[in-house]
Structures are given as C-alpha cells and as structure tokens.
Design a protein around this motif. Structure first.
Motif, PDB file in Angstrom:
ATOM      1  N   THR A 176      20.748  62.749   7.255  1.00  0.00           N
ATOM      2  CA  THR A 176      21.346  62.423   8.560  1.00  0.00           C
ATOM      3  C   THR A 176      22.858  62.572   8.505  1.00  0.00           C
ATOM      4  O   THR A 176      23.468  63.185   9.383  1.00  0.00           O
ATOM      5  CB  THR A 176      20.952  60.996   9.008  1.00  0.00           C
ATOM      6  OG1 THR A 176      19.531  60.864   8.928  1.00  0.00           O
ATOM      7  CG2 THR A 176      21.390  60.740  10.433  1.00  0.00           C
ATOM      8  N   ALA A 177      23.472  62.041   7.463  1.00  0.00           N
ATOM      9  CA  ALA A 177      24.932  62.179   7.308  1.00  0.00           C
ATOM     10  C   ALA A 177      25.306  63.652   7.156  1.00  0.00           C
ATOM     11  O   ALA A 177      26.334  64.102   7.680  1.00  0.00           O
ATOM     12  CB  ALA A 177      25.418  61.378   6.106  1.00  0.00           C
ATOM     13  N   ALA A 178      24.459  64.420   6.464  1.00  0.00           N
ATOM     14  CA  ALA A 178      24.758  65.834   6.208  1.00  0.00           C
ATOM     15  C   ALA A 178      24.858  66.648   7.499  1.00  0.00           C
ATOM     16  O   ALA A 178      25.651  67.580   7.588  1.00  0.00           O
ATOM     17  CB  ALA A 178      23.698  66.440   5.287  1.00  0.00           C
ATOM     18  N   PHE A 179      24.057  66.278   8.516  1.00  0.00           N
ATOM     19  CA  PHE A 179      24.212  67.024   9.778  1.00  0.00           C
ATOM     20  C   PHE A 179      25.047  66.271  10.812  1.00  0.00           C
ATOM     21  O   PHE A 179      25.734  66.880  11.628  1.00  0.00           O
ATOM     22  CB  PHE A 179      22.865  67.482  10.361  1.00  0.00           C
ATOM     23  CG  PHE A 179      21.879  66.411  10.755  1.00  0.00           C
ATOM     24  CD1 PHE A 179      22.079  65.627  11.885  1.00  0.00           C
ATOM     25  CD2 PHE A 179      20.716  66.211  10.024  1.00  0.00           C
ATOM     26  CE1 PHE A 179      21.159  64.662  12.269  1.00  0.00           C
ATOM     27  CE2 PHE A 179      19.781  65.255  10.402  1.00  0.00           C
ATOM     28  CZ  PHE A 179      20.005  64.475  11.524  1.00  0.00           C
ATOM     29  N   ALA A 180      25.023  64.934  10.792  1.00  0.00           N
ATOM     30  CA  ALA A 180      25.721  64.169  11.838  1.00  0.00           C
ATOM     31  C   ALA A 180      27.244  64.234  11.678  1.00  0.00           C
ATOM     32  O   ALA A 180      27.964  64.406  12.664  1.00  0.00           O
ATOM     33  CB  ALA A 180      25.257  62.711  11.823  1.00  0.00           C
ATOM     34  N   LEU A 181      27.738  64.085  10.469  1.00  0.00           N
ATOM     35  CA  LEU A 181      29.197  64.043  10.261  1.00  0.00           C
ATOM     36  C   LEU A 181      29.876  65.367  10.669  1.00  0.00           C
ATOM     37  O   LEU A 181      30.829  65.348  11.439  1.00  0.00           O
ATOM     38  CB  LEU A 181      29.524  63.665   8.817  1.00  0.00           C
ATOM     39  CG  LEU A 181      29.177  62.216   8.444  1.00  0.00           C
ATOM     40  CD1 LEU A 181      29.259  61.998   6.936  1.00  0.00           C
ATOM     41  CD2 LEU A 181      30.079  61.224   9.157  1.00  0.00           C
ATOM     42  N   PRO A 182      29.390  66.528  10.187  1.00  0.00           N
ATOM     43  CA  PRO A 182      30.033  67.783  10.624  1.00  0.00           C
ATOM     44  C   PRO A 182      29.894  68.017  12.128  1.00  0.00           C
ATOM     45  O   PRO A 182      30.810  68.538  12.764  1.00  0.00           O
ATOM     46  CB  PRO A 182      29.285  68.864   9.842  1.00  0.00           C
ATOM     47  CG  PRO A 182      28.612  68.161   8.731  1.00  0.00           C
ATOM     48  CD  PRO A 182      28.326  66.775   9.204  1.00  0.00           C
ATOM     49  N   LEU A 183      28.738  67.629  12.695  1.00  0.00           N
ATOM     50  CA  LEU A 183      28.533  67.829  14.133  1.00  0.00           C
ATOM     51  C   LEU A 183      29.518  66.988  14.942  1.00  0.00           C
ATOM     52  O   LEU A 183      30.141  67.477  15.899  1.00  0.00           O
ATOM     53  CB  LEU A 183      27.087  67.478  14.505  1.00  0.00           C
ATOM     54  CG  LEU A 183      26.708  67.611  15.981  1.00  0.00           C
ATOM     55  CD1 LEU A 183      26.974  69.014  16.496  1.00  0.00           C
ATOM     56  CD2 LEU A 183      25.243  67.236  16.195  1.00  0.00           C
ATOM     57  N   LEU A 184      29.672  65.718  14.572  1.00  0.00           N
ATOM     58  CA  LEU A 184      30.630  64.843  15.262  1.00  0.00           C
ATOM     59  C   LEU A 184      32.053  65.390  15.125  1.00  0.00           C
ATOM     60  O   LEU A 184      32.827  65.401  16.087  1.00  0.00           O
ATOM     61  CB  LEU A 184      30.553  63.417  14.700  1.00  0.00           C
ATOM     62  CG  LEU A 184      29.297  62.616  15.085  1.00  0.00           C
ATOM     63  CD1 LEU A 184      29.175  61.370  14.229  1.00  0.00           C
ATOM     64  CD2 LEU A 184      29.313  62.249  16.564  1.00  0.00           C
ATOM     65  N   GLN A 185      32.397  65.853  13.929  1.00  0.00           N
ATOM     66  CA  GLN A 185      33.733  66.432  13.681  1.00  0.00           C
ATOM     67  C   GLN A 185      33.969  67.637  14.603  1.00  0.00           C
ATOM     68  O   GLN A 185      35.016  67.766  15.235  1.00  0.00           O
ATOM     69  CB  GLN A 185      33.831  66.861  12.210  1.00  0.00           C
ATOM     70  CG  GLN A 185      35.138  67.548  11.838  1.00  0.00           C
ATOM     71  CD  GLN A 185      36.301  66.573  11.788  1.00  0.00           C
ATOM     72  OE1 GLN A 185      36.135  65.433  11.400  1.00  0.00           O
ATOM     73  NE2 GLN A 185      37.481  67.041  12.179  1.00  0.00           N
ATOM     74  N   GLN A 186      32.953  68.496  14.684  1.00  0.00           N
ATOM     75  CA  GLN A 186      33.053  69.705  15.503  1.00  0.00           C
ATOM     76  C   GLN A 186      33.222  69.357  16.986  1.00  0.00           C
ATOM     77  O   GLN A 186      34.109  69.879  17.668  1.00  0.00           O
ATOM     78  CB  GLN A 186      31.775  70.527  15.291  1.00  0.00           C
ATOM     79  CG  GLN A 186      31.824  71.931  15.831  1.00  0.00           C
ATOM     80  CD  GLN A 186      30.549  72.675  15.491  1.00  0.00           C
ATOM     81  OE1 GLN A 186      29.454  72.227  15.859  1.00  0.00           O
ATOM     82  NE2 GLN A 186      30.651  73.779  14.790  1.00  0.00           N
ATOM     83  N   LEU A 187      32.391  68.439  17.478  1.00  0.00           N
ATOM     84  CA  LEU A 187      32.469  68.040  18.891  1.00  0.00           C
ATOM     85  C   LEU A 187      33.802  67.374  19.200  1.00  0.00           C
ATOM     86  O   LEU A 187      34.400  67.592  20.262  1.00  0.00           O
ATOM     87  CB  LEU A 187      31.315  67.089  19.232  1.00  0.00           C
ATOM     88  CG  LEU A 187      29.912  67.720  19.263  1.00  0.00           C
ATOM     89  CD1 LEU A 187      28.834  66.640  19.260  1.00  0.00           C
ATOM     90  CD2 LEU A 187      29.745  68.626  20.483  1.00  0.00           C
ATOM     91  N   HIS A 188      34.278  66.550  18.268  1.00  0.00           N
ATOM     92  CA  HIS A 188      35.564  65.861  18.450  1.00  0.00           C
ATOM     93  C   HIS A 188      36.715  66.865  18.519  1.00  0.00           C
ATOM     94  O   HIS A 188      37.605  66.752  19.366  1.00  0.00           O
ATOM     95  CB  HIS A 188      35.773  64.887  17.285  1.00  0.00           C
ATOM     96  CG  HIS A 188      37.118  64.227  17.279  1.00  0.00           C
ATOM     97  ND1 HIS A 188      37.529  63.359  18.274  1.00  0.00           N
ATOM     98  CD2 HIS A 188      38.159  64.321  16.400  1.00  0.00           C
ATOM     99  CE1 HIS A 188      38.757  62.946  18.012  1.00  0.00           C
ATOM    100  NE2 HIS A 188      39.151  63.518  16.889  1.00  0.00           N
TER     101      HIS A 188
END
Length: 245
Positions: A11-23
């Motif tokens: 979950t962290a492996a996909f959630a963290l980069p996705l949140l970073q990208q959206l931000h």
C-alpha cells in the motif's frame, strides 16, 4: 508489476508516490470523475487502503473516497459528487455506481489493481474487464499480486505495456517470522485443544480459520462459553458487524 505477499508494504509502495504526484501536479477534483482508481477485492481491504491514504496524505489537500457494497451507497455517492482525487473501490459496487451514472472513469490517469490474484479467485474478471474498458488509453497502470497464475499473467499482458517487474518474495512463500506447527487431533478433541492453546498465555491476537460460515459462529460461541473473548466474521454478517468485529 509487483509480486509481493500481504504485509510487505504494497500500500505504501503505491500510495506514497501517487500522493506525491497528485500533490505536485496540483490538479483540481472533478465531480464524479476520480483521477486515480485503486481496485481491491474486499470491503475490509478497501477501508484499510482508504485509511492508509488518509494517514499518508494527512497534510495534503487531496481527497479520497472508498466505495464498496454491504453499506448504504448514499454517503459514497455524495463523496463522488463533491469530487475526489483517489477512488478506492471493490469491482461490484463500482459497476453498480457506473450503471447508475454516479461515477465516470474518463479522467483516470492512474489505475492500481491491488491483490489481483484474489480478485480473479473471487470471480471478478468480467467486472474488471468492463471497468478497464471505460478507462482512458493513456494512463499508468500498476498491478500487485501475491501469486502469478496463468489468468493473472494474461490480465497483466492486456493491461500493462512492457512493465517493470518487482518481486519482493518468491510466490507462495511463508514469511520468515512465522513458525509453523501441525497438531493432529480427532474431530471431537479440536474444541478442547483450541481452548488450551488460547489459554496458554502467549496467544495475544489470534485468527482462527474455519471451513464454513456456520462453523465460524459455532467456534466463536464455544470460545465465549469458555470465557475467551471471540468474534466471528464472514460474508453473511452485515458490514457494521464485520467492522465491529
């Protein structure tokens, strides 16, 4: 394409980069049209992934929603109407809400399939194909699976183009922190043996798997009678009862 057991940090492996990208992209939400879609097999996993996104994105102005069956759809519809960056969904409820016109998928830039092998085990391949057909051609797709049976390999082939493959652990291996034992006992002695194990004092949090839903209720009742705190959880219980348990 990630091959990893549950508990390895997917979950962290996909959630963290996705949140970073959206931000970083500072994209505004669009009513009914999520920008990222995370598909999961069960209600409990949907709630768990949603909680992770909330924690990781606590200080970001990004909105998430989880949609799954077994509960009233109205709060989910309201969240979609307001607009979300990330939608976490089980395939069944997503197909329902697509059919009712409460959600559209033409703005999805990132698709994540979490526990893809379990979705196929549960018969979600036809709904998955329907959902994928509604997505834009141009998108990033990520697929996570603990095992790689032939059907998953075929799904991956149709979903991903020349993917990077990351294997965290060989398929179907047991975590090294787990010690395994087999205790052979006849049917009549199982109840007493289970109670002895649970009363031994080193059993802090325990999962007991049973063959049927009815058996789960019976085992929980017997444990209660032996003054051992226990709750049963299975598909015939309401979502509220499952969440409480």
């Amino acid at each position: 394409l990630g091959c990893a057991q549950t508990g390895t940090g997917k979950t962290a492996a996909f959630a963290l980069p996705l949140l970073q990208q959206l931000h970083t992209q500072k994209l505004k939400t669009i009513p009914k049209a999520p920008l990222a879609l995370v598909l999961v097999p069960t209600r409990e996993l949907a709630a768990q992934v949603m909680e992770s996104f909330r924690k990781y994105g606590k200080h970001l102005k990004l909105w998430q929603a989880a949609i799954y069956g077994g509960v009233n759809q109205n709060p989910q519809v309201t969240a979609l109407r307001r607009g979300v960056h990330v939608l976490i969904a089980t395939p069944g409820r997503l197909i329902d809400l697509l059919g009712q016109g409460h959600v559209r998928l033409d703005e999805v830039r990132t698709l994540i399939l979490d526990e893809a092998d379990r979705m196929l085990d549960m018969g979600f391949l036809p709904p998955l194909k329907k959902i994928i057909a509604r997505l834009p051609e141009e998108r990033q797709s990520l697929c996570f699976s603990a095992t790689m049976p032939k059907e998953i390999a075929e799904l991956v082939q149709s979903l991903l183009r020349d993917p990077h493959r990351i294997d965290i652990a060989p398929p179907a291996t047991t975590a090294q922190t787990i010690e395994q034992q087999v205790l052979q006992v006849d049917q009549a002695g199982k109840r007493e043996l289970l109670q002895q194990i649970l009363k031994a004092g080193d059993a802090y949090r325990v999962l007991v798997f049973t063959r049927t839903k009815r058996r789960a209720d019976v085992v929980a009742r017997h444990l209660h009678q032996a003054d051992i705190e226990a709750e049963a959880i299975h598909g015939d219980k309401s979502q509220n009862a499952r969440t409480r348990a």
